[in-house]
Design an enzyme around this catalytic site. Structure first.
Site: not given
Length: 227
Positions: A8, A152
């Site tokens: 991230d 994701k």
């Protein structure tokens, strides 16, 4: 060999003030395995980060709505449905929350992001009234209106297959609700200390330090394991 990474950006590679931590430019250019930048931001942001690190532009953007690897782009999600929710939200007095210009959404292709200070209760009410195909994800940095099923984690499977890497070989590091799906796909996952409850609950381990300090501690551990 060091493992491939799924990282991230906001809250994970940044300082508490939101800046990219300079240690990113020390530790990641020479990481001898694939590095996937997986973010809720629009596509140009992780591409730019990869570019300036001198790495392959292997990225996941828009919470999984965009996956890019080997020059191929995969788009998933219904931006029209997301915008319909936002327009209904505006009609009831809501605002997107980014002020003039809205560069946050200018290059966004699969979802819409609203500012962290918008009326979240009203936004969720409007989204619920729109049906079961659209959901709201709170990353702590924005409220994302996106198609259900886009994540994701799903995008990491797409990227891993294109790279010829087992998704379970990845180590994932993140801080937010939108990282929980990545943690469920990667073989090993870490939440930095500033992570929200969803990320903390999904991670294999919550590290003691926050933001880039926490990420550095994981990367150092992985390098030591490789020695």
């Amino acid at each position: 060999m060091v493992p491939p990474l799924a990282l991230d950006i906001d809250g994970t590679l940044t300082t508490p003030s939101g800046r990219i931590d300079p240690r990113v430019f020390e530790l990641l250019p020479g990481w001898d395995a694939p590095v996937v930048f997986a973010t809720g931001k629009a596509f140009p942001y992780p591409v730019a980060l990869a570019h300036f690190l001198g790495r392959e532009e292997t990225v996941i953007a828009e919470n999984g709505g965009v996956a890019y690897v080997g020059g191929e782009t995969t788009l998933v999600g219904d931006p029209d449905a997301a915008w319909a929710v936002v327009e209904a939200f505006r009609e009831r007095g809501g605002a997107i929350g980014w002020g003039d210009g809205d560069t946050v959404n200018r290059w966004r292709e699969t979802e819409v992001a609203l500012g962290p200070d918008v009326d979240a209760g009203l936004l969720r009410e409007v989204a619920a009234a729109a049906g079961d195909d659209v959901e709201i994800v709170d990353t702590g940095y924005a409220y994302h209106v996106k198609s259900v099923g886009v994540s994701k984690g799903r995008a990491l499977r797409v990227v891993a297959e294109a790279l010829g890497v087992d998704p379970a070989a990845f180590v994932a590091i993140g801080d937010s609700e939108n990282d929980a799906s990545t943690f469920g796909v990667a073989g090993e996952s870490y939440a930095v200390a500033n992570a929200d409850a969803a990320a903390r609950n999904a991670a294999d381990e919550v590290v003691d330090d926050g933001y880039m300090n926490g990420t550095v501690s994981v990367l150092e551990r992985l390098r030591e394991r490789d020695e």
